[in-house]
Design a protein around this motif. Structure first.
Motif, PDB file in Angstrom:
ATOM      1  N   GLU A 295       0.827  -1.207   0.000  1.00  0.00           N
ATOM      2  CA  GLU A 295       0.000   0.000   0.000  1.00  0.00           C
ATOM      3  C   GLU A 295       0.865   1.262   0.000  1.00  0.00           C
ATOM      4  O   GLU A 295       0.530   2.254  -0.657  1.00  0.00           O
ATOM      5  CB  GLU A 295      -0.930  -0.009   1.218  1.00  0.00           C
ATOM      6  CG  GLU A 295      -2.034  -1.057   1.107  1.00  0.00           C
ATOM      7  CD  GLU A 295      -2.929  -1.067   2.322  1.00  0.00           C
ATOM      8  OE1 GLU A 295      -2.727  -0.215   3.233  1.00  0.00           O
ATOM      9  OE2 GLU A 295      -3.836  -1.926   2.384  1.00  0.00           O
ATOM     10  N   ASN A 348      -4.563  -5.502  -5.722  1.00  0.00           N
ATOM     11  CA  ASN A 348      -5.850  -5.035  -5.198  1.00  0.00           C
ATOM     12  C   ASN A 348      -5.655  -3.964  -4.122  1.00  0.00           C
ATOM     13  O   ASN A 348      -6.389  -2.970  -4.085  1.00  0.00           O
ATOM     14  CB  ASN A 348      -6.637  -6.218  -4.619  1.00  0.00           C
ATOM     15  CG  ASN A 348      -7.132  -7.174  -5.690  1.00  0.00           C
ATOM     16  OD1 ASN A 348      -7.261  -6.787  -6.857  1.00  0.00           O
ATOM     17  ND2 ASN A 348      -7.403  -8.413  -5.319  1.00  0.00           N
ATOM     18  N   HIS A 349      -4.671  -4.174  -3.261  1.00  0.00           N
ATOM     19  CA  HIS A 349      -4.401  -3.177  -2.215  1.00  0.00           C
ATOM     20  C   HIS A 349      -3.933  -1.864  -2.830  1.00  0.00           C
ATOM     21  O   HIS A 349      -4.356  -0.785  -2.398  1.00  0.00           O
ATOM     22  CB  HIS A 349      -3.337  -3.716  -1.243  1.00  0.00           C
ATOM     23  CG  HIS A 349      -3.901  -4.613  -0.186  1.00  0.00           C
ATOM     24  ND1 HIS A 349      -4.153  -4.202   1.096  1.00  0.00           N
ATOM     25  CD2 HIS A 349      -4.262  -5.918  -0.235  1.00  0.00           C
ATOM     26  CE1 HIS A 349      -4.649  -5.205   1.805  1.00  0.00           C
ATOM     27  NE2 HIS A 349      -4.707  -6.267   1.012  1.00  0.00           N
ATOM     28  N   LYS A 352      -6.821   0.054  -4.449  1.00  0.00           N
ATOM     29  CA  LYS A 352      -7.652   0.785  -3.477  1.00  0.00           C
ATOM     30  C   LYS A 352      -7.001   2.125  -3.130  1.00  0.00           C
ATOM     31  O   LYS A 352      -7.700   3.133  -2.944  1.00  0.00           O
ATOM     32  CB  LYS A 352      -7.828  -0.046  -2.217  1.00  0.00           C
ATOM     33  CG  LYS A 352      -8.754  -1.240  -2.398  1.00  0.00           C
ATOM     34  CD  LYS A 352      -8.896  -2.031  -1.113  1.00  0.00           C
ATOM     35  CE  LYS A 352      -9.797  -3.246  -1.301  1.00  0.00           C
ATOM     36  NZ  LYS A 352      -9.923  -4.044  -0.055  1.00  0.00           N
ATOM     37  N   GLU A 355      -7.639   4.494  -5.974  1.00  0.00           N
ATOM     38  CA  GLU A 355      -9.029   4.955  -6.032  1.00  0.00           C
ATOM     39  C   GLU A 355      -9.397   5.860  -4.854  1.00  0.00           C
ATOM     40  O   GLU A 355     -10.407   6.555  -4.890  1.00  0.00           O
ATOM     41  CB  GLU A 355      -9.972   3.754  -6.056  1.00  0.00           C
ATOM     42  CG  GLU A 355      -9.858   2.920  -7.325  1.00  0.00           C
ATOM     43  CD  GLU A 355     -10.724   1.673  -7.267  1.00  0.00           C
ATOM     44  OE1 GLU A 355     -11.173   1.313  -6.152  1.00  0.00           O
ATOM     45  OE2 GLU A 355     -10.941   1.051  -8.313  1.00  0.00           O
TER      46      GLU A 355
END
Length: 356
Positions: A295, A348-349, A352, A355
Motif C-alpha cells: 500500500e 488489489n491493495h 484501493k 481509487e
C-alpha cells in the motif's frame, strides 16, 4: 450393496466400481463382469451404454439394447450395476431395467439444463446418483449439479473425480487438480467421493499411482475400467485393463484410515498440528505486513502517476522466489501459484490506494 457406499463405516474397505468403458456385445459384458466378480475386489459393475463423443462418427454406445446385458450380469454375479445417464430418456430406460446406481458424466455436469432435466425425472425416485466433475475446472458447476439433484429430493448423491481438461497438460489425459475434489469434500463431508483413475490417466501404466493417491487423500474408492480384451476395445482401449490385472492392482493398493485411537499417534499428531497452526499464524501476520508495504508503494505510484503493474518487477520477484523455494524443497508450480495469489492481492491493495 450400493448402500455401502452411502453408509460408510471407519473400517469399510474402499469401494470399487469396475467394468468396460462401453458395452459392446452381450458376451463381452457378461464375461467381463463375471471375471470381475471372481476377483472378489469389485462392489459394483459398470458399462457405458451411451457414449458422448467429441466428434460424430465414433462409437457412441450400443444404446438401450445393452441394458439387458448389464442387468443379466448383475443377476449372475449378485453385484449392483451402474450406468452413465445424460438425458431424461436415459434415466427412464435405466429405471425400467432396474439399474442400481446412476452417474452423471462430465459433459453433462457442465450443462445445468441437462442436469435439471435429469433431476426432474428423478423427483420422487430414491436411486443413488454419482456426479462427475465437469470437464473444465469450474467448481461451482459441480456444486450446482449436486444442488439440483438434492433439491429434487434425492438423498443418495455422491461425487466422482475424473480430472479436468488442462491446456498444455501432457502427464494426464485429464489433470487431477486434487485441490478441487478436496474442496468439494470439505463442502460436502458426508457425501461419498470416488476417483476415476481411468479418465485421469488415459493409459494403463499410471492407474495404480492415481488410485493410490486417491486413497491417500481419503477418497472412498475408485472407478476403474476393465475389459476382457483391452487392446481391441471399441472405446478408450489404452486406459482399460483386464479383470485379472485389476485384481492385482487393487491387491497392491495400501488402504489407509482417516484416523486411529492409538494414543501415541494422536499425541504426536496433535503436537505437529499445533506447530502448523503456529506457522500459519506467522505466515498470515507476515502477509499482512507485506500488504501494508504494498500500500505504501501504491501511494508513491499514485503521487508520481506510475502504473500499478510493473511486469519487470513481477518477473524479478517470481524468479527469486522460485530459486529460494527450490532450495527448501518447494516446487516451481507451487511457488508460481502462491505468488500469483500474493501478487494479485498486492495489486488489489494498491488499486484501493489509487481509487482513494
Amino acid at each position: 450393496m450400493q448402500s455401502a457406499l452411502f453408509n460408510r463405516q471407519p473400517d469399510d474397505k474402499p469401494f470399487l466400481i469396475s467394468g468396460p468403458c462401453s458395452a459392446e456385445t452381450e458376451e463381452q459384458v457378461l464375461e467381463t463382469c463375471q471375471r470381475l466378480a471372481a476377483t472378489g475386489k469389485v462392489q459394483a459393475l459398470r458399462a457405458g451404454i451411451w457414449k458422448p463423443r467429441t466428434k460424430p462418427g465414433g462409437f457412441e454406445g450400443i444404446g438401450t439394447k445393452g441394458l439387458p446385458w448389464l442387468k443379466k450380469a448383475g443377476e449372475l454375479t449378485g453385484l449392483p450395476i451402474a450406468v452413465e445417464v445424460a438425458t431424461a430418456k436415459h434415466v427412464e430406460d435405466c429405471l425400467a431395467f432396474g439399474v442400481d446406481i446412476l452417474w452423471v458424466g462430465a459433459r453433462t455436469t457442465g450443462n445445468p439444463f441437462s442436469v435439471q432435466e435429469i433431476a426432474n425425472v428423478l423427483r420422487g425416485v430414491q436411486v443413488p446418483v454419482l456426479v462427475k466433475n465437469p470437464i473444465h475446472p469450474e467448481l461451482e458447476l459441480w456444486v450446482g449439479a449436486v444442488e439440483r439433484l438434492k433439491k429434487a429430493g434425492l438423498e443418495k448423491v455422491g461425487l466422482i473425480h475424473r480430472g479436468f481438461s488442462s491446456y498444455g497438460n501432457t502427464d494426464f489425459r485429464n489433470a487431477p487438480m486434487w485441490h478441487l475434489p478436496i474442496e468439494m469434500k470439505r463442502r460436502h463431508p458426508d457425501m461419498p467421493l470416488l476417483c476415476d483413475p481411468s479418465h485421469i490417466c488415459g493409459r494403463r501404466d499410471t492407474l495404480f499411482a492415481v488410485a493410490q493417491q486417491a486413497l491417500n487423500l481419503g477418497f472412498d474408492g475408485n472407478m476403474i475400467e476393465s475389459h476382457i480384451d483391452p487392446d481391441n476395445a471399441w472405446s478408450d482401449a489404452k486406459q482399460q485393463i483386464t479383470p485379472e490385472v485389476l485384481r492385482d492392482l487393487i491387491q497392491d493398493l495400501v488402504w489407509r484410515h482417516e484416523t486411529t485411537d492409538q494414543r501415541e499417534f494422536l499425541t504426536a499428531l496433535s503436537s505437529l498440528r499445533e506447530q502448523i497452526n503456529q506457522l500459519d499464524a506467522e505466515i498470515i501476520q507476515l502477509l499482512g505486513r507485506r500488504m501494508a508495504v504494498a500500500e505504501k508503494i501504491g501511494v508513491y505510484k499514485k503521487e508520481n502517476d506510475i502504473t500499478i503493474l510493473q511486469t519487470g518487477r513481477w518477473n524479478e520477484v517470481l524468479e527469486r522466489a522460485q530459486r529460494q523455494g527450490s532450495s527448501v524443497g518447494l516446487t516451481p508450480e507451487f511457488i508460481e501459484q502462491y505468488f500469483a495469489a500474493v501478487h494479485l492481492e498486492s495489486i488489489n491493495h494498491q488499486n484501493k490506494v489509487m481509487e482513494g
